[in-house]
Design a protein around this motif. Structure first.
Motif, short mmCIF file in Angstrom:
data_model
loop_
_atom_site.label_atom_id
_atom_site.label_comp_id
_atom_site.label_asym_id
_atom_site.label_seq_id
_atom_site.Cartn_x
_atom_site.Cartn_y
_atom_site.Cartn_z
N ILE A 52 -68.08 52.97 -80.75
CA ILE A 52 -67.24 54.15 -80.99
C ILE A 52 -65.77 53.74 -81.01
CG2 ILE A 52 -66.47 56.33 -79.98
CD1 ILE A 52 -69.37 56.74 -79.04
N LEU A 53 -65.38 52.82 -80.11
CA LEU A 53 -63.99 52.35 -80.07
C LEU A 53 -63.61 51.67 -81.39
CD1 LEU A 53 -61.38 51.77 -78.45
CD2 LEU A 53 -62.44 49.60 -77.80
N VAL A 54 -64.49 50.82 -81.90
CA VAL A 54 -64.21 50.12 -83.16
C VAL A 54 -64.11 51.13 -84.31
CG1 VAL A 54 -65.18 48.51 -84.85
CG2 VAL A 54 -65.18 47.94 -82.42
N GLU A 55 -65.00 52.11 -84.36
CA GLU A 55 -64.94 53.13 -85.42
C GLU A 55 -63.65 53.93 -85.33
OE1 GLU A 55 -68.46 55.45 -84.95
OE2 GLU A 55 -69.77 53.94 -85.86
N GLN A 56 -63.24 54.27 -84.12
CA GLN A 56 -61.99 55.02 -83.97
C GLN A 56 -60.78 54.19 -84.38
OE1 GLN A 56 -62.11 56.31 -79.89
NE2 GLN A 56 -63.25 58.19 -80.40
N GLN A 57 -60.80 52.90 -84.09
CA GLN A 57 -59.69 52.04 -84.51
C GLN A 57 -59.61 51.97 -86.04
OE1 GLN A 57 -57.34 50.66 -82.66
NE2 GLN A 57 -58.22 51.46 -80.78
N GLU A 59 -60.66 54.32 -88.10
CA GLU A 59 -60.21 55.64 -88.55
C GLU A 59 -58.71 55.79 -88.35
OE1 GLU A 59 -61.16 60.34 -87.64
OE2 GLU A 59 -62.51 58.80 -86.88
N ILE A 60 -58.20 55.29 -87.25
CA ILE A 60 -56.76 55.35 -86.99
C ILE A 60 -56.00 54.55 -88.04
CG2 ILE A 60 -54.96 54.54 -85.40
CD1 ILE A 60 -56.85 55.37 -83.10
N ALA A 61 -56.51 53.37 -88.40
CA ALA A 61 -55.85 52.54 -89.43
C ALA A 61 -55.85 53.26 -90.77
CB ALA A 61 -56.54 51.19 -89.55
N ALA A 62 -56.97 53.93 -91.13
CA ALA A 62 -57.02 54.66 -92.39
C ALA A 62 -56.05 55.84 -92.38
CB ALA A 62 -58.44 55.15 -92.65
N LEU A 63 -55.96 56.55 -91.26
CA LEU A 63 -55.03 57.68 -91.17
C LEU A 63 -53.58 57.22 -91.21
CD1 LEU A 63 -56.85 59.88 -88.49
CD2 LEU A 63 -56.62 60.33 -90.94
N GLU A 64 -53.28 56.08 -90.61
CA GLU A 64 -51.91 55.56 -90.67
C GLU A 64 -51.55 55.18 -92.10
OE1 GLU A 64 -51.97 52.38 -87.82
OE2 GLU A 64 -51.41 53.71 -86.16
N ALA A 65 -52.51 54.64 -92.84
CA ALA A 65 -52.24 54.31 -94.25
C ALA A 65 -51.98 55.59 -95.05
CB ALA A 65 -53.42 53.55 -94.84
N ARG A 66 -52.76 56.65 -94.79
CA ARG A 66 -52.52 57.92 -95.49
C ARG A 66 -51.16 58.51 -95.14
NH1 ARG A 66 -57.03 62.16 -94.60
NH2 ARG A 66 -55.33 63.46 -95.35
N VAL A 67 -50.78 58.40 -93.87
CA VAL A 67 -49.47 58.91 -93.44
C VAL A 67 -48.35 58.15 -94.15
CG1 VAL A 67 -47.89 59.01 -91.47
CG2 VAL A 67 -50.22 59.86 -91.23
N ALA A 68 -48.49 56.83 -94.25
CA ALA A 68 -47.45 56.03 -94.93
C ALA A 68 -47.37 56.41 -96.41
CB ALA A 68 -47.77 54.55 -94.78
N GLU A 69 -48.53 56.65 -97.04
CA GLU A 69 -48.54 57.06 -98.45
C GLU A 69 -47.88 58.43 -98.62
OE1 GLU A 69 -51.91 58.42 -101.68
OE2 GLU A 69 -52.41 56.84 -100.24
N GLN A 70 -48.17 59.35 -97.73
CA GLN A 70 -47.57 60.68 -97.83
C GLN A 70 -46.08 60.65 -97.53
OE1 GLN A 70 -50.01 63.15 -95.33
NE2 GLN A 70 -51.61 63.36 -96.88
N GLU A 71 -45.65 59.75 -96.64
CA GLU A 71 -44.21 59.61 -96.38
C GLU A 71 -43.49 59.10 -97.63
OE1 GLU A 71 -43.97 57.12 -92.94
OE2 GLU A 71 -44.18 58.81 -91.55
N ARG A 72 -44.13 58.17 -98.37
CA ARG A 72 -43.53 57.70 -99.62
C ARG A 72 -43.45 58.83 -100.63
NH1 ARG A 72 -46.72 53.21 -98.43
NH2 ARG A 72 -48.36 53.92 -99.84
N ALA A 73 -44.48 59.68 -100.67
CA ALA A 73 -44.46 60.82 -101.58
C ALA A 73 -43.36 61.79 -101.20
CB ALA A 73 -45.82 61.52 -101.58
#
Length: 172
Positions: A52-57, A59-73
């Motif tokens: 579960i810890l590895v899956e959450q890590q 998921e956190i990395a994917a969400l951080e990538a989405r946040v960075a993409e939305q910040e660029r937008a």
């Protein structure tokens, strides 16, 4: 010399193997079995939590990538807002998109009616001079007469017909 012992060479019997495997020398005690059972139990208990810890890590990395993409937008949109707050940009957009002109300006509009000829790169380039198949003077006269004498709307008017191409002369 009471504290020292002497080493005497010992000879092994002839039927004994030269060396014994390492696991034959292990002594299994109750404590060793208990420790192994506790280690295996800890792995069984902790394995789902680690998964579960590895899956959450991940998921956190994917969400951080989405946040960075939305910040660029957001940065792109804020620069767009800054451009639209400039009156000169608004004027240029009105001229380009809406074809607005200032009083006294002369505007030329080029219309592409979709009759663009697509050139196939596989066609060979001709070395000979080609003749047009339309007599331009007759086409101008026909156009003027048609425009002057017709009652048809402009949509129904047809351009001049082309003269048939002359048959190629046979080579000698």
């Amino acid at each position: 010399m009471a504290g020292r012992s002497r080493h005497l060479p010992v000879e092994l019997p002839a039927d004994a193997p030269a060396s014994t495997p390492w696991f034959r020398n292990l002594e299994v005690s109750g404590f060793t079995v208990t420790v192994l059972v506790l280690i295996i139990g800890a792995l069984v208990v902790l394995a789902p939590s680690l998964r579960i810890l590895v899956e959450q890590q991940q998921e956190i990395a994917a969400l951080e990538a989405r946040v960075a993409e939305q910040e660029r937008a957001v940065e792109g949109l804020s620069s767009e807002i800054d451009r639209w707050s400039d009156p000169a940009y608004i004027e240029s957009q009105a001229r380009d998109r809406l074809l607005y002109v200032k009083p006294g300006d002369i505007s030329y509009l080029v219309i592409d009616d979709g009759a663009t000829i697509e050139v196939d790169s596989a066609q060979p380039v001709s070395d000979e001079i080609q003749r047009t198949r339309i007599d331009w003077s007759r086409a101008v006269l026909a156009s003027a007469l048609t425009a002057a004498l017709t009652d048809l709307p402009a949509v129904e008017l047809v351009g001049p017909e082309t003269e048939p191409a002359p048959a190629p002369e046979p080579a000698p």
